[in-house]
Design an enzyme around this catalytic site. Structure first.
Site, short mmCIF file in Angstrom:
data_model
loop_
_atom_site.label_atom_id
_atom_site.label_comp_id
_atom_site.label_asym_id
_atom_site.label_seq_id
_atom_site.Cartn_x
_atom_site.Cartn_y
_atom_site.Cartn_z
N ASN A 94 0.65 -1.13 0.02
CA ASN A 94 0.18 -0.06 0.18
C ASN A 94 0.82 1.14 -0.06
OD1 ASN A 94 0.57 0.72 2.89
ND2 ASN A 94 -0.28 -1.27 3.25
N LYS A 138 8.46 -17.00 -10.29
CA LYS A 138 7.49 -16.13 -10.77
C LYS A 138 6.34 -16.73 -11.62
CE LYS A 138 7.44 -12.17 -14.19
NZ LYS A 138 8.19 -11.68 -15.34
N PRO A 188 -2.21 -11.73 10.52
CA PRO A 188 -2.71 -11.50 11.96
C PRO A 188 -2.62 -9.84 12.49
CG PRO A 188 -0.39 -11.88 11.52
CD PRO A 188 -0.80 -12.22 10.33
N ASP A 189 -3.51 -9.57 13.39
CA ASP A 189 -3.65 -8.14 13.85
C ASP A 189 -2.45 -7.97 14.78
OD1 ASP A 189 -4.27 -5.82 15.09
OD2 ASP A 189 -6.29 -6.02 14.00
N ILE A 190 -1.54 -7.36 14.51
CA ILE A 190 -0.42 -7.14 15.53
C ILE A 190 -0.73 -6.26 16.58
CG2 ILE A 190 2.06 -6.19 15.30
CD1 ILE A 190 2.02 -6.71 12.18
N PHE A 235 -3.42 3.37 15.57
CA PHE A 235 -3.54 4.40 14.58
C PHE A 235 -4.69 3.91 13.70
CE2 PHE A 235 -0.67 7.90 13.79
CZ PHE A 235 0.05 7.81 14.96
N LYS A 282 -12.84 1.56 16.65
CA LYS A 282 -11.70 0.81 16.54
C LYS A 282 -10.77 0.93 17.87
CE LYS A 282 -10.00 0.86 12.27
NZ LYS A 282 -9.29 1.34 10.91
N LYS A 312 -9.71 -2.83 19.18
CA LYS A 312 -8.17 -3.31 19.26
C LYS A 312 -8.08 -3.22 20.84
CE LYS A 312 -7.27 -2.53 14.86
NZ LYS A 312 -6.40 -3.21 13.87
N1 CTP Z 1 -2.69 -3.16 12.56
C1 CTP Z 1 -1.81 -4.17 12.98
N2 CTP Z 1 -2.28 -5.28 12.33
C2 CTP Z 1 -3.11 -5.51 11.22
C3 CTP Z 1 -3.98 -4.42 11.01
C4 CTP Z 1 -3.64 -3.36 11.82
O1 CTP Z 1 -1.32 -3.92 13.94
N3 CTP Z 1 -3.11 -6.67 10.81
C5 CTP Z 1 -2.69 -1.91 13.53
C6 CTP Z 1 -2.40 -0.65 12.60
O2 CTP Z 1 -1.07 -0.53 12.72
C7 CTP Z 1 -3.12 0.65 13.39
C8 CTP Z 1 -4.37 -0.05 13.60
O3 CTP Z 1 -4.01 -1.62 13.81
O4 CTP Z 1 -2.36 0.85 14.46
C9 CTP Z 1 -5.49 -0.04 12.89
O5 CTP Z 1 -5.27 -0.42 11.52
P1 CTP Z 1 -6.43 -0.35 10.38
O6 CTP Z 1 -5.86 -1.14 9.21
O7 CTP Z 1 -6.79 1.10 10.14
O8 CTP Z 1 -7.69 -0.80 10.98
P2 CTP Z 1 -8.31 -2.30 10.43
O9 CTP Z 1 -8.34 -3.14 11.74
O10 CTP Z 1 -7.69 -2.96 9.36
O11 CTP Z 1 -9.88 -1.97 10.36
P3 CTP Z 1 -10.70 -1.29 8.90
O12 CTP Z 1 -10.47 -2.46 7.85
O13 CTP Z 1 -12.19 -1.48 9.42
O14 CTP Z 1 -10.18 -0.08 8.64
#
Ligand code: CTP
Length: 405
Positions: free
Chosen positions: A213, A292, A310-312, A332, A346, A350
């Site tokens: 991104n 490739k 994973p959501d870190i 953030f 959020k 979180k």
């Molecule tokens: N984050 C993370 N790991 C992920 C996704 C997000 O640590 N896999 C953290 C980002 O660094 C940020 C926060 O979570 O601090 C919010 O991330 P964001 O992508 O904006 O939120 P999402 O959980 O993806 O929610 P949405 O898709 O509804 O925007």
């Protein structure tokens, strides 16, 4: 940014080839808003003329304690009383030895001795040959000047003017500028370990392609720098970005979300603050081809499956270290609309005490931004400013929410 606006710096040059860097340093200090009064030893005059330093600083250079231009004939008193800091760059081995002895037979060491120690800091940027640097006498003297209240800024490593290679080079002007700016920042995060994620992640499809991104990493890097300037020990886990590592910050480079999580988990245990600024890819290709992926001639695109990353932040926020209150987690949120509502939701989802919202398209790649801070008490806006200014404001906001040490 005028990071040294209102600061009056006495820039002292002692004898050494690195005097050529002092000219550039003088310009950088002035560009950051400082006024600079140059003082040179006789030996410095062998390497750089006062003419150059006067032209760059816009002020007469002082080099003698018998300079009768001062009405009271006391340049050592006047110059040291005016200063917000005295920076000796280059600081030769001989000059360090003179400071240790409290010598007062030439203007620069005299004004260092005459400075009010509790009000006028003395910063030293040593510069010398590697053998001189390593000599026990120099190391002993450095320890002594530090004990006497001077701030020794360290040296660089590399090629030296004498043809040898090693420690002892003076830090580059830009590094010295960073050190001086950092010196004036209040140490609200002293003795804290701060862990930060920044930038995008890159989720490979094959060895040459992937999903990523537009996150530039600038906000996270600015926060890392501000946290270090505020006295923290900072580890920055960075996705693929081309930004220089802020001075004094430990950087761990990663590509994917899974690598980022592994690096974060390794450092989170010893941290007291975790700030997740990274734009982590929510999804990664279910399989990553080791070769490739080629067109097969049928005109049909390959079918890609995805799995959730994973959501870190949520993972760390649920760890025992965070749940006991020993690790303060900051998330953030990059949104496109309804910032307050999304950021509030959020924060709850979180499980973090503080969530920082911003409008994604208005921040990605930009040098400035605006932030919305949401916590259990409500919300607060940090109006549009440079990411550097916002980083300092955010660091202060985080610091005042931390438990007492
Ligand atoms: N984050 C993370 N790991 C992920 C996704 C997000 O640590 N896999 C953290 C980002 O660094 C940020 C926060 O979570 O601090 C919010 O991330 P964001 O992508 O904006 O939120 P999402 O959980 O993806 O929610 P949405 O898709 O509804 O925007």
């Amino acid at each position: 940014m005028n990071e040294l606006a209102g600061k009056h710096i006495v820039l002292g040059l002692s004898g050494g080839v690195a005097c050529y860097k002092a000219a550039d340093l003088c310009r950088l200090l002035i560009k950051e808003g400082a006024t600079v009064q140059v003082v040179m030893t006789e030996a410095a005059g062998q390497f750089m003329t006062p003419v150059t330093m006067q032209a760059l600083s816009g002020r007469r250079v002082y080099s003698s304690q018998w300079d009768a231009r001062e009405p009271n004939n006391m340049p050592h008193i006047n110059l040291s009383r005016e200063a917000d800091a005295i920076l000796i760059a280059p600081c030769s081995a001989d000059f360090i030895a003179r400071l240790v002895q409290g010598r007062a037979d030439e203007l620069l060491s005299l004004l260092c001795l005459a400075r009010p120690v509790d009000r006028v800091p003395l910063l030293l940027a040593p510069a010398m040959n590697r053998e001189m640097w390593a000599h026990p006498a120099t190391q002993r003297n450095l320890a002594q000047v530090a004990q006497d209240g001077a701030v020794v800024l360290g040296v660089g490593n590399g090629d030296q003017a004498c043809g040898e290679t090693g420690d002892g080079r003076m830090l580059e002007p830009s590094e010295l500028l960073e050190e001086l700016v950092a010196f004036f920042v209040p140490k609200v995060l002293a003795n804290r370990r701060v862990l930060i994620t920044a930038g995008p992640t890159f989720e490979a499809m094959d060895p040459v392609r992937g999903i990523t991104n537009l996150s530039s990493g600038k906000m996270g890097f600015s926060i890392a720098r501000a946290a270090r300037e505020a006295g923290a020990d900072v580890t920055l886990v960075a996705g693929p970005v081309h930004l220089p590592t802020p001075r004094g910050v430990r950087r761990v480079d990663v590509q994917s979300a899974q690598e980022m999580l592994a690096a974060v988990e390794q450092h989170a245990q010893s941290a007291s603050v975790f700030i997740a600024t990274a734009a982590v890819a929510d999804w990664r290709p279910a399989t990553s081809s080791s070769q490739k992926i080629k067109k097969d001639g049928s005109g049909q695109p390959p079918v890609l499956g995805f799995v959730e990353n994973p959501d870190i932040l949520a993972t760390v926020a649920r760890s025992p270290h965070a749940l006991t209150g020993d690790l303060f987690c900051v998330g953030f949120a990059a949104e496109s609309h309804d910032l307050l509502a999304h950021a509030t939701a959020k924060r709850a989802r979180k499980g973090v005490p503080l969530l920082v919202g911003n409008i994604g398209p208005a921040t990605f790649g930009q040098d400035d931004n605006a932030l919305l801070l949401v916590d259990a008490q409500g919300h607060r806006e940090l109006p549009r400013a440079s990411k550097r200014t916002l980083a300092h404001q955010l660091v202060a906001e985080i610091a005042r929410r931390l438990p007492e040490q």
